[in-house]
Design an enzyme around this catalytic site. Structure first.
Site, PDB file in Angstrom:
ATOM      1  N   SER A  45       2.237  -4.838   6.531  1.00 52.80           N
ATOM      2  CA  SER A  45       1.935  -2.829   7.268  1.00 52.80           C
ATOM      3  C   SER A  45       1.033  -3.249   8.622  1.00 52.80           C
ATOM      4  O   SER A  45       0.858  -2.311   9.098  1.00 52.80           O
ATOM      5  CB  SER A  45       1.115  -2.227   6.375  1.00 52.80           C
ATOM      6  OG  SER A  45      -0.233  -3.056   5.759  1.00 52.80           O
ATOM      7  N   ASP A  83       1.178 -11.425   2.782  1.00 47.32           N
ATOM      8  CA  ASP A  83       2.458 -10.796   2.847  1.00 47.32           C
ATOM      9  C   ASP A  83       3.866 -11.700   3.681  1.00 47.32           C
ATOM     10  O   ASP A  83       3.263 -12.402   4.510  1.00 47.32           O
ATOM     11  CB  ASP A  83       2.777  -9.366   3.011  1.00 47.32           C
ATOM     12  CG  ASP A  83       2.955  -8.669   2.416  1.00 47.32           C
ATOM     13  OD1 ASP A  83       3.350  -8.915   1.253  1.00 47.32           O
ATOM     14  OD2 ASP A  83       3.020  -7.078   3.003  1.00 47.32           O
ATOM     15  N   GLU A 182       5.926   0.222  -5.619  1.00 42.60           N
ATOM     16  CA  GLU A 182       5.045   1.069  -4.825  1.00 42.60           C
ATOM     17  C   GLU A 182       6.788   2.413  -4.726  1.00 42.60           C
ATOM     18  O   GLU A 182       7.895   2.058  -4.682  1.00 42.60           O
ATOM     19  CB  GLU A 182       6.428   0.158  -3.686  1.00 42.60           C
ATOM     20  CG  GLU A 182       5.733   1.088  -1.822  1.00 42.60           C
ATOM     21  CD  GLU A 182       5.337   0.902  -1.247  1.00 42.60           C
ATOM     22  OE1 GLU A 182       5.171  -0.866  -0.812  1.00 42.60           O
ATOM     23  OE2 GLU A 182       5.062   1.456  -0.393  1.00 42.60           O
TER      24      GLU A 182
HETATM   25  O1  KIV Z   1       2.255  -4.223   3.802  1.00 46.61           O
HETATM   26  C1  KIV Z   1       1.508  -3.674   3.138  1.00 46.61           C
HETATM   27  O2  KIV Z   1       0.413  -3.192   2.343  1.00 46.61           O
HETATM   28  C2  KIV Z   1       2.058  -3.422   2.043  1.00 46.61           C
HETATM   29  C3  KIV Z   1       1.559  -2.571   0.680  1.00 46.61           C
HETATM   30  C4  KIV Z   1       1.880  -1.144   0.952  1.00 46.61           C
HETATM   31  C5  KIV Z   1       1.640  -2.669  -1.032  1.00 46.61           C
HETATM   32  O3  KIV Z   1       2.561  -4.080   1.361  1.00 46.61           O
END
Ligand code: KIV
Length: 275
Positions: A45, A83, A182
């Site tokens: 994100s 991520d 989600e």
């Molecule tokens: O990228 C992110 O912040 C996420 C969350 C929304 C779970 O994957």
């Protein structure tokens, strides 16, 4: 107390809720860690919240390493998850292991997160076999936004709900130690949470999950481009920041900042010699 994959599992077994929040830099991570958060997610994100893209698609492994390493330097006790960005794991099992390995080596994080269910199990299995803890992410997976046709709640039909339940079981079997759900209907998320042995972390998935995650700019009202229905704004930090900067601009303009409290002195006789 240091949060680990083992404490995550114990929290699930002891019915204790896991709190997770995103962060993307050292000072924010330090603040959240000091506040006692269990886990920090360096989410892709950051493509939107930190880099100003309109999706997570352009985010690179280098972006994730740059921000992930900064967060790890600020987080003493929180379990840091980074991520894996778009196309760093979908292309092959080999790419997935190499990129997960790079993220772990170059950030010092505890785990990686990747989006996908059954179809991503070979990647999850291989990463876990390389001793890298994995958080899986199903439901609305933002990297597939274009394929979904937008940001929509997932798993609403019988067929889709069945598929999400099967995906959840599959990623657990493949070795994921936690699962992000989600934008999933609350009753389905509760059923998945009760079915799995590993903890579920919900975002827009109701309070039947074993934990919750939010993007910090959403929680603190610092990002107005789009506010999802599932967000609760706990403080108007964006407004406080704007207000403080407006006062600063005014004081710079009228010369009231800096005053003697923010100024270094020198003896007059030294200055006089320079004229
Ligand atoms: O990228 C992110 O912040 C996420 C969350 C929304 C779970 O994957």
């Amino acid at each position: 107390m240091k949060n680990t994959v083992v404490t995550f599992q114990s929290m699930k077994e002891e019915n204790k809720k896991i709190s997770m929040i995103t962060a993307y830099d050292y000072s924010t991570a330090k603040l959240f860690d000091e506040a006692g958060i269990h886990s920090i997610l360096v989410g892709d994100s950051l493509g939107m919240t930190m880099l100003g893209y309109d999706s997570t698609i352009p985010v690179t492994v280098e972006d994730m390493i740059h921000h992930g390493a900064a967060v790890v330097r600020g987080a003493k006790d929180a379990l840091v998850v980074v991520d894996m960005p778009f196309m760093s794991y979908q292309t092959s099992v080999y790419d997935a292991v190499v990129n997960a390995g790079r993220i772990m080596k170059e950030t010092g994080a505890t785990a990686v997160k990747l989006e996908g269910g059954n179809e991503l199990c070979p990647q999850i299995e291989a990463i876990v076999k390389a001793s890298i803890p994995v958080v899986a992410h199903i439901g609305l997976t933002p990297q597939s936004e274009k394929a979904f046709g937008g940001f929509k709640v997932q798993g609403k039909s019988e067929e889709a709900a069945k598929k999400l339940l099967e995906d959840a079981k599959a990623v657990e079997k493949a070795g994921a130690f936690a699962l992000v759900l989600e934008c999933v209907p609350a009753k389905l998320a509760t059923l998945i949470s009760q079915t799995l042995k590993i903890p579920t972390i919900g975002i827009g998935a109701g309070n039947g999950c074993d934990g919750q995650v939010l993007v910090y700019q959403d929680l603190l009202a610092m990002y107005g481009d789009f506010v999802p229905k599932f967000v609760k704004q706990y403080a108007q930090v964006g407004a406080v920041m704007k207000d403080a900067v407006q006062t600063y601009i005014k004081e710079v303009g009228d010369g009231t900042f800096p005053n003697e409290n923010q100024t270094f002195a020198i003896k007059d006789e030294i200055i006089e010699k320079l004229y």
